[in-house]
Design a protein around this motif. Structure first.
Motif, PDB file in Angstrom:
ATOM      1  N   GLU A   1       0.840  -1.198   0.000  1.00  0.00           N
ATOM      2  CA  GLU A   1       0.000   0.000   0.000  1.00  0.00           C
ATOM      3  C   GLU A   1       0.874   1.247   0.000  1.00  0.00           C
ATOM      4  OE1 GLU A   1      -2.768  -0.028   3.251  1.00  0.00           O
ATOM      5  OE2 GLU A   1      -3.520  -2.017   2.733  1.00  0.00           O
ATOM      6  N   GLN A   2       0.624   2.137  -0.915  1.00  0.00           N
ATOM      7  CA  GLN A   2       1.355   3.401  -1.023  1.00  0.00           C
ATOM      8  C   GLN A   2       2.854   3.220  -0.774  1.00  0.00           C
ATOM      9  OE1 GLN A   2      -0.762   5.896   1.769  1.00  0.00           O
ATOM     10  NE2 GLN A   2      -2.360   6.319   0.274  1.00  0.00           N
ATOM     11  N   PRO A   3       3.502   2.452  -1.625  1.00  0.00           N
ATOM     12  CA  PRO A   3       4.932   2.172  -1.396  1.00  0.00           C
ATOM     13  C   PRO A   3       5.792   3.429  -1.506  1.00  0.00           C
ATOM     14  CG  PRO A   3       4.283   1.466  -3.581  1.00  0.00           C
ATOM     15  CD  PRO A   3       3.023   1.887  -2.870  1.00  0.00           C
ATOM     16  N   LYS A   4       6.800   3.467  -0.651  1.00  0.00           N
ATOM     17  CA  LYS A   4       7.855   4.476  -0.771  1.00  0.00           C
ATOM     18  C   LYS A   4       8.950   3.804  -1.576  1.00  0.00           C
ATOM     19  CE  LYS A   4       6.779   6.791   3.518  1.00  0.00           C
ATOM     20  NZ  LYS A   4       7.271   7.217   4.826  1.00  0.00           N
ATOM     21  N   VAL A   5       9.481   4.513  -2.537  1.00  0.00           N
ATOM     22  CA  VAL A   5      10.484   3.910  -3.413  1.00  0.00           C
ATOM     23  C   VAL A   5      11.781   4.704  -3.364  1.00  0.00           C
ATOM     24  CG1 VAL A   5       9.632   5.126  -5.466  1.00  0.00           C
ATOM     25  CG2 VAL A   5      10.923   3.035  -5.755  1.00  0.00           C
ATOM     26  N   VAL A   6      12.880   3.974  -3.317  1.00  0.00           N
ATOM     27  CA  VAL A   6      14.211   4.571  -3.382  1.00  0.00           C
ATOM     28  C   VAL A   6      14.904   3.947  -4.587  1.00  0.00           C
ATOM     29  CG1 VAL A   6      16.433   4.842  -2.243  1.00  0.00           C
ATOM     30  CG2 VAL A   6      14.340   4.870  -0.892  1.00  0.00           C
ATOM     31  N   VAL A   7      15.346   4.799  -5.506  1.00  0.00           N
ATOM     32  CA  VAL A   7      16.005   4.335  -6.729  1.00  0.00           C
ATOM     33  C   VAL A   7      17.494   4.623  -6.636  1.00  0.00           C
ATOM     34  CG1 VAL A   7      16.138   4.623  -9.247  1.00  0.00           C
ATOM     35  CG2 VAL A   7      13.923   4.766  -8.092  1.00  0.00           C
TER      36      VAL A   7
END
Length: 109
Positions: A50-56
């Motif tokens: 749910e509503q993922p936080k993403v780090v690239v």
């Protein structure tokens, strides 16, 4: 002998440009790359996180973009993370399984 010098120079330039993409890419190109990785990986996390936080990873590897997505697992109270890889050649992403917080701890600002 004179004919081979231009060919040698052209080959050397081609190899240099292929072997160091970070030097040849602009900041805008890397930003666009990171946005594409984030968008494609986030889409793959739908229904999982749910509503993922993403780090690239800003540059990834030579062949792949890499991202980590973190958030609440859909239908559960557990916090999970998933690793996503993005093929730079065909611009397709794949996401791994859910890694529980007791195995992987990630803090995203």
């Amino acid at each position: 002998m004179f004919r081979s010098r231009p060919l040698l120079a052209a080959t050397a330039l081609a190899l240099i440009s292929l072997s160091s993409p970070a030097l040849a890419s602009s900041g805008d190109a890397w930003e666009a790359f990171a946005k594409d990785v984030a968008a494609k990986c986030t889409a793959l996390a739908e229904g999982r996180i749910e509503q993922p936080k993403v780090v690239v990873d800003p540059f990834g590897t030579e062949s792949y973009g890499v991202a980590i997505l973190t958030g609440k697992a859909v239908g559960a109270d557990a916090v999970v993370s998933s690793i996503c890889v993005y093929d730079k050649k065909n611009q397709r992403a794949e996401i791994g399984g859910e890694l529980p917080a007791d195995q992987v701890t990630i803090t995203v600002p």
